[in-house]
Design a protein around this motif. Structure first.
Motif: not given
Length: 272
Positions: A91-96
């Protein structure tokens, strides 16, 4: 001799330079090996096909399950593999960024990121959030120093929002955000396909043929399509035959569905 990961990635890019090629979607190692034997030049995973083989609905696989599947598929074939990586599993850009980095480490040649949410009430991400997701994937690829291809997917027609203008707007935005190839699963008519190709040119466009269609590979090539995938259609073909044969056993008590099947020796020889 097994091609190196870098060689597979280069071959994958070369396929996108001109012409049109079919990118079929195996769901396991056996189906991947058969497709390689039939002469296809690259393969793509299918989240739905693999999920069904695990007894799960599409969209229910975890990141870890998907990464394990990608590793297995990359090791099973000498062909480049494009990863159906759903929406990036975060759900987060860092997670992507982290998810895409892990996908790259499996050795895939391409990674598709979609803008669907999995929610019936709001099936598509807001465009700014979807753009950020593509940018995050682009960052991960650039940081990896690899030439892994990034595919941006606009899921409008696939999730019941068949707005061609919005689809094209999203695809152009994903292209600007760093996607190397663009994909709008669910567009079907010649007019829709031609409009998407014209809007995205000169970047390559992927078209999905997974349901009834009177289009041919030659016609799609003439429309400017660079690659054609089939999603879960090959897996559904296998499941259709299995369900019909099993239903005949359960309901009619006959074995007619086993007539004229490919012999076991044929399959054994294919998998030597």
């Amino acid at each position: 001799m097994q091609n190196s990961i870098n060689e597979k990635r280069k071959k994958f890019w070369d396929l996108h330079k001109d012409g049109c090629f079919i990118l079929p979607n195996p769901w396991d190692v056996g189906s991947a090996k058969i497709l390689e034997q039939l002469g296809f030049k690259a393969l793509a995973t299918t989240s739905s096909g693999y999920a069904w083989s695990c007894g799960k609905a599409d969209g229910r696989l975890t990141r870890e399950e998907t990464l394990e599947h990608l590793r297995y598929m990359v090791q099973a074939t000498n062909l480049p593999i494009n990863a159906d990586f759903e929406n990036g599993f975060s759900d987060t850009n860092n997670g992507v960024i982290e998810s895409v980095r892990l996908a790259i480490e499996t050795g895939v040649a391409g990674i598709s990121i979609e803008d669907s949410t999995g929610s019936r009430e709001k099936p598509l991400l807001n465009i700014p959030d979807a753009i950020d997701r593509i940018r995050a994937a682009r960052i991960a690829i650039d940081q990896s120093g690899t030439n892994t291809m990034l595919i941006g997917r606009a899921e409008n027609f696939f999730v019941g929002v068949p707005d061609l203008e919005d689809t094209i707007h999203r695809l152009k935005a994903y292209s600007d955000a760093g996607a190397d190839c663009l994909y709008a699963p669910g567009i079907k008519t010649r007019e829709q396909i031609a409009a998407v190709v014209a809007a995205i040119s000169p970047k390559p466009v992927n078209v999905l043929i997974g349901w009834d269609s009177d289009l041919t590979v030659t016609e799609l090539a003439d429309l400017g399509v660079r690659r054609i995938s089939v999603g879960g259609a090959l897996a559904r073909t296998a499941w259709d035959s299995f369900i019909k044969a099993a239903s005949a056993l359960a309901e009619a008590g006959n074995f007619d569905a086993f007539n004229n099947l490919v012999p076991g020796d044929n399959l054994n020889n294919r998998f030597k």
